[in-house]
Motif scaffolding. Structure first.
Motif, PDB file in Angstrom:
ATOM      1  N   GLU A 184     -24.237 -55.483 -77.437  1.00  0.00           N
ATOM      2  CA  GLU A 184     -22.988 -55.738 -78.160  1.00  0.00           C
ATOM      3  C   GLU A 184     -21.882 -56.198 -77.213  1.00  0.00           C
ATOM      4  N   VAL A 185     -21.923 -55.697 -75.964  1.00  0.00           N
ATOM      5  CA  VAL A 185     -20.905 -56.095 -74.984  1.00  0.00           C
ATOM      6  C   VAL A 185     -21.168 -57.512 -74.495  1.00  0.00           C
ATOM      7  N   VAL A 186     -22.430 -57.801 -74.183  1.00  0.00           N
ATOM      8  CA  VAL A 186     -22.774 -59.125 -73.641  1.00  0.00           C
ATOM      9  C   VAL A 186     -22.793 -60.189 -74.744  1.00  0.00           C
ATOM     10  N   TYR A 187     -23.269 -59.798 -75.927  1.00  0.00           N
ATOM     11  CA  TYR A 187     -23.353 -60.744 -77.044  1.00  0.00           C
ATOM     12  C   TYR A 187     -22.541 -60.219 -78.223  1.00  0.00           C
ATOM     13  N   PRO A 188     -21.216 -60.306 -78.133  1.00  0.00           N
ATOM     14  CA  PRO A 188     -20.382 -59.855 -79.261  1.00  0.00           C
ATOM     15  C   PRO A 188     -20.585 -60.748 -80.475  1.00  0.00           C
ATOM     16  N   GLY A 189     -19.914 -60.429 -81.570  1.00  0.00           N
ATOM     17  CA  GLY A 189     -20.084 -61.198 -82.807  1.00  0.00           C
ATOM     18  C   GLY A 189     -19.706 -62.656 -82.662  1.00  0.00           C
ATOM     19  N   LYS A 215     -14.943 -58.514 -67.823  1.00  0.00           N
ATOM     20  CA  LYS A 215     -13.902 -57.509 -67.633  1.00  0.00           C
ATOM     21  C   LYS A 215     -14.294 -56.155 -68.219  1.00  0.00           C
ATOM     22  N   ASN A 216     -15.003 -56.179 -69.346  1.00  0.00           N
ATOM     23  CA  ASN A 216     -15.364 -54.923 -70.019  1.00  0.00           C
ATOM     24  C   ASN A 216     -16.761 -54.432 -69.662  1.00  0.00           C
ATOM     25  N   PHE A 217     -17.394 -55.043 -68.654  1.00  0.00           N
ATOM     26  CA  PHE A 217     -18.734 -54.623 -68.236  1.00  0.00           C
ATOM     27  C   PHE A 217     -18.602 -53.411 -67.310  1.00  0.00           C
ATOM     28  N   ASP A 218     -19.363 -52.359 -67.578  1.00  0.00           N
ATOM     29  CA  ASP A 218     -19.332 -51.205 -66.674  1.00  0.00           C
ATOM     30  C   ASP A 218     -20.291 -51.445 -65.517  1.00  0.00           C
ATOM     31  N   ILE A 219     -20.308 -50.506 -64.556  1.00  0.00           N
ATOM     32  CA  ILE A 219     -21.088 -50.690 -63.333  1.00  0.00           C
ATOM     33  C   ILE A 219     -22.584 -50.745 -63.615  1.00  0.00           C
ATOM     34  N   SER A 220     -23.039 -49.977 -64.614  1.00  0.00           N
ATOM     35  CA  SER A 220     -24.474 -49.984 -64.941  1.00  0.00           C
ATOM     36  C   SER A 220     -24.896 -51.351 -65.484  1.00  0.00           C
ATOM     37  N   LEU A 221     -24.077 -51.925 -66.370  1.00  0.00           N
ATOM     38  CA  LEU A 221     -24.387 -53.241 -66.930  1.00  0.00           C
ATOM     39  C   LEU A 221     -24.292 -54.324 -65.865  1.00  0.00           C
TER      40      LEU A 221
END
Length: 229
Positions: A13-18, A26-32
């Motif tokens: 959902e973060v990488v492929y939003p609607g 900017k909204n990617f956390d360290i794990s992603l």
């Protein structure tokens, strides 16, 4: 897509939003971020895999990325208590510094970060509170000083009044003693005059006795002469 096979539903959902594909990380956390770097750059994971701590001697970029991810999760993302002793903080800072240097970080910038606030807005808020408390403290000090001055003036007035009363009391006692002394002298004088009057009365009484005796004697002489005639 190639990445969808490695992303969990939340990450997808973060990488492929609607709207399609994310326009910024900017909204990617360290794990992603670590997962994307490893997969997109076709990096081979350490012998311990993508999630475990890499071997000590592994200095590959992906090893440092995994160490950074683990450090973040263990010391920030999954903790229940943010309290740190100074000793523990210095230990973690050395560990983080080693990781950042392994990722070609600038040593001077890393050292500078150690003393910078991690939350400038909160720092500003506390600074404003400190300034306000400092102002209030100064106001309280002024009130205490003013109260102390009023208290000192009151004590001076009370002391002055006591001194006046003491002075007037001494004057009163002196005047009373003077009056009593004058009365005593008058009484002594009257007493002396009384003795003098008494002495005069006694003396007059003695003179009267002598006079009566003389008159009686003369009368007896006259009577005797008449009898002889």
């Amino acid at each position: 897509s190639y990445l969808r096979d490695f992303l969990n539903p939340d990450q997808q959902e973060v990488v492929y939003p609607g709207t399609g594909v994310a326009a910024s990380s900017k909204n990617f956390d360290i794990s992603l971020l670590s997962l994307l770097l490893g997969r997109l750059c076709r990096m081979r994971p350490p012998s311990t895999g993508w999630s475990e701590e890499p071997p000590v001697g592994d200095t590959s970029p992906i090893a440092w990325i995994i160490r950074l991810k683990r450090f973040r999760n263990e010391n920030y993302g999954h903790i229940t208590n943010t309290a740190l002793s100074k000793r523990k903080f210095n230990q973690l800072w050395r560990q983080l510094s080693d990781i950042l240097l392994g990722l070609n970080g600038d040593r001077n910038r890393i050292l500078k970060r150690k003393n910078l606030s991690i939350d400038p807005e909160q720092t500003q808020m506390y600074l404003e509170k400190f300034v306000k408390l400092h102002q209030q403290d100064n106001e309280v000090k002024k009130l205490v000083i003013a109260y102390g001055e009023q208290h000192r003036q009151l004590l001076d007035r009370v002391t002055d009044l006591n001194e006046r009363q003491t002075s007037e009391s001494k004057k009163g006692r002196k005047e009373l003693l003077r009056i009593e002394g004058a009365r005593g002298k008058q009484f002594e004088k009257l007493h002396q005059q009384g003795h003098e009057v008494k002495d005069l009365v006694v003396a007059q009484g003695e003179q009267q006795k002598l006079l009566f005796a003389e008159l009686e004697e003369r009368q007896n002489v006259a009577i005797a002469e008449q009898r002889r005639q």
